[in-house]
Design an enzyme around this catalytic site. Structure first.
Site, PDB file in Angstrom:
ATOM      1  CB  THR A 162      10.023   4.760   0.043  1.00 27.57           C
ATOM      2  OG1 THR A 162      10.988   4.367   1.202  1.00 27.57           O
ATOM      3  CG2 THR A 162      10.107   6.334  -0.165  1.00 27.57           C
ATOM      4  CB  VAL A 163       5.362   7.722   0.274  1.00 25.51           C
ATOM      5  CG1 VAL A 163       3.613   7.896  -0.070  1.00 25.51           C
ATOM      6  CG2 VAL A 163       5.440   6.290  -0.476  1.00 25.51           C
TER       7      VAL A 163
ATOM      8  CG  ASP B  83       1.732  -2.810  -6.611  1.00 28.57           C
ATOM      9  OD1 ASP B  83       1.008  -2.352  -5.358  1.00 28.57           O
ATOM     10  OD2 ASP B  83       1.953  -2.098  -7.869  1.00 28.57           O
TER      11      ASP B  83
ATOM     12  CB  VAL C 104      -4.338   3.748  -8.818  1.00 33.85           C
ATOM     13  CG1 VAL C 104      -3.665   3.255 -10.406  1.00 33.85           C
ATOM     14  CG2 VAL C 104      -5.187   2.997  -8.197  1.00 33.85           C
TER      15      VAL C 104
ATOM     16  CE  LYS D  35       0.046   0.406  -7.565  1.00 31.78           C
ATOM     17  NZ  LYS D  35       2.117   0.556  -8.397  1.00 31.78           N
TER      18      LYS D  35
ATOM     19  CE  LYS E 284       0.793  -0.016  -3.370  1.00 33.68           C
ATOM     20  NZ  LYS E 284       1.701   0.674  -4.492  1.00 33.68           N
TER      21      LYS E 284
END
Ligand code: NDP
Ligand code: HSE
Length: 437
Positions: free
Chosen positions: A14-15, A202, A133, A206, A106
């Site tokens: 995705t990223v 998650d 983050v 962060k 993260k």
């Protein structure tokens, strides 16, 4: 004279796809900002056949991360696979080879950030982690540079897009938890293991990163009190609204009497407060600095292009530093390593808050007075109360909002109340932010 900066990316999910798209679509703009072209040289992913809607030159996409690390044309290594062991190895190898590193990981930084930051500082290379983050929100740069003049006093953040998406859909459209989690996964917002999102892990990753940078102290995310959104029901959402609140999953970190208070949990916020209005995949981080006062940063907290924007900003920063010989100029943890100070993390039972308590009880005379009596015995004062309907002998909810109370006292009261025969299930507790009135 450097005429181009080469980027090698490991992880084309995705990223990674968002990063490639931005580097290709905005190449000319980025060149004008940097001075030389930033070239995507090599990408590694386990799957080299999937159609990601991006046309790459033949041979650029490989299935072995080592080919990225070994490529002499790669100046900046971008880690976007997630997870722990392999990602850490890639990052440390790239640093040892003197390459700048960018990561969105993260989970890894919350666990091994100290070791990775120390390695980067020793080798004098940049490590960028803006995407770790707040997705596209430039909060890491804000803490390291824009707000560097300030003693940061507090951070309140909606820092998980998936949970905020789920809570918003449940609140505004009355949708179910599982259905909305599925939507968030299909949109590419959720972690590979979505339990991280909905269990608060998650957000804790962060928050540990933010508190570390803000307060100049090592923070182990495992020490943070962490509670997710899985137990939030439509009843609580409805009662919250009746009291004038919205429920959000918040990361809260503040300096209190020289100690750090840091916790992640669902929180009721006054409906007119800035964070209560943040909907869907949007994140928001409200920082208070001693000089600047309140700063609220808002933007998309997850997704290919939002996270890609943050990753590419780190690539650009790294490239500029390579060009001007400025690598390592900004310390990875914001403070100079020798100037960081370990601060005590305040245990959860010592915090003070307002509380919303929901008791599912058998409706019969005397129940309310027993609950109120136990709260009173533990030094907890009630500010408002709601009981819906009257159904003698059946289960009904009693909802209570308290004045400021100590967590230890509230937990002690709930332990006693949960033992009472009229309780049909353990009490629900949600912490409340806002005025004590
Ligand atoms: P994805 O699962 O979509 O992408 C990860 C990619 O890495 C997959 O294509 C995977 O291949 C590949 N991969 C896994 N192991 C290897 C390996 N050993 N060598 C090469 N490739 C490998 O995850 P995301 O893009 O969503 O997340 C990536 C990172 O970014 C994570 O750390 C995440 O926490 C973080 N992040 C994600 C955001 C988001 O909105 N999604 C936002 C901000 C940060 P395969 O699928 O075949 O296993
Ligand atoms: N899974 C994360 C979220 C991705 O939903 O916020 C962004 O870090």
């Amino acid at each position: 004279m450097i005429s181009r900066v080469g980027v090698g990316m490991i992880g084309f999910g995705t990223v990674g796809t968002g990063v490639a798209r931005i580097l290709l679509d905005n190449a000319a703009l980025i060149r004008r900002r940097v001075g030389v072209p930033i070239e995507l040289v090599r990408i590694a992913d386990l799957d080299v056949t999937r159609d990601r809607g991006i046309t790459l030159p033949p041979g650029m996409l490989v299935n072995d991360a080592k080919q990225v690390l070994a490529d002499p044309n790669v100046d900046i290594v971008v880690e976007l696979i997630g997870g722990y062991d392999f990602a850490k190895r890639i990052i440390l190898e790239a640093i040892a080879a003197g390459k700048a590193v960018v990561t969105a990981n993260k989970a890894l930084l919350a666990l091994h950030g100290e070791e990775i930051f120390a390695a980067a500082a020793r080798r004098g290379v940049d490590i960028g982690f803006e995407a770790s983050v707040g997705g596209g929100i430039p909060v890491i740069h804000a803490l390291k540079e824009g707000l560097a003049a300030n003693a940061i006093q507090s951070i309140y953040g909606i820092i998980n897009g998936t949970s905020n998406y789920i809570l918003s859909r449940m609140t505004n459209e009355g949708k179910g938890f599982e259905e909305t989690l599925g939507e968030a996964q299909r949109a590419g917002y959720a972690e590979a293991d979505p339990t991280f999102d909905v269990a608060g892990t998650d957000s804790a990753h962060k928050l540990a990163i933010l508190a570390n940078l803000a307060f100049g102290t090592p923070i182990n995310f495992k020490d943070l009190y962490t509670e997710g959104v899985t137990h939030i029901t439509e009843h609580d959402i409805t009662y919250a609204r009746e009291f004038g609140y919205q429920i959000k999953l918040l990361g809260i970190a503040k300096l209190v009497e020289g100690e750090v208070e840091a916790r992640v949990h669902p929180t009721m916020l006054p409906a007119d407060s800035p964070l209560a209005k943040i909907e869907g995949v949007y994140n928001a981080i409200q920082l208070v600095g001693d000089a600047v006062g309140d700063v609220v940063l808002v933007g998309r907290g997850a997704g290919d292009l939002a996270a890609g924007s943050a990753v590419v900003s780190d690539i650009i920063a790294g490239a500029r530093n390579l060009l001007k010989g400025g690598a390592g100029r900004v310390p990875p943890a914001s403070f100079q390593p020798e100037a960081r100070r370990p601060l005590r993390l305040r245990p959860m039972e010592e915090i003070r808050s307002l509380y919303y308590l929901r008791f599912m009880v058998t409706d019969r005379p005397g129940v309310l007075s027993q609950i109120a009596g136990e709260l009173g015995r533990c030094g907890i004062s009630i500010s408002s109360m709601l009981q819906k309907g009257r159904r003698e002998g059946q289960t009904v909810p009693i909802v209570i909002k308290t004045h400021m109370a100590r967590e230890r006292d509230v937990q002690a009261a709930l332990r006693e109340i949960n033992r009472m025969a009229f309780m049909s299930e353990p009490a629900t507790l949600i912490r409340v932010e806002g005025k004590d009135e």
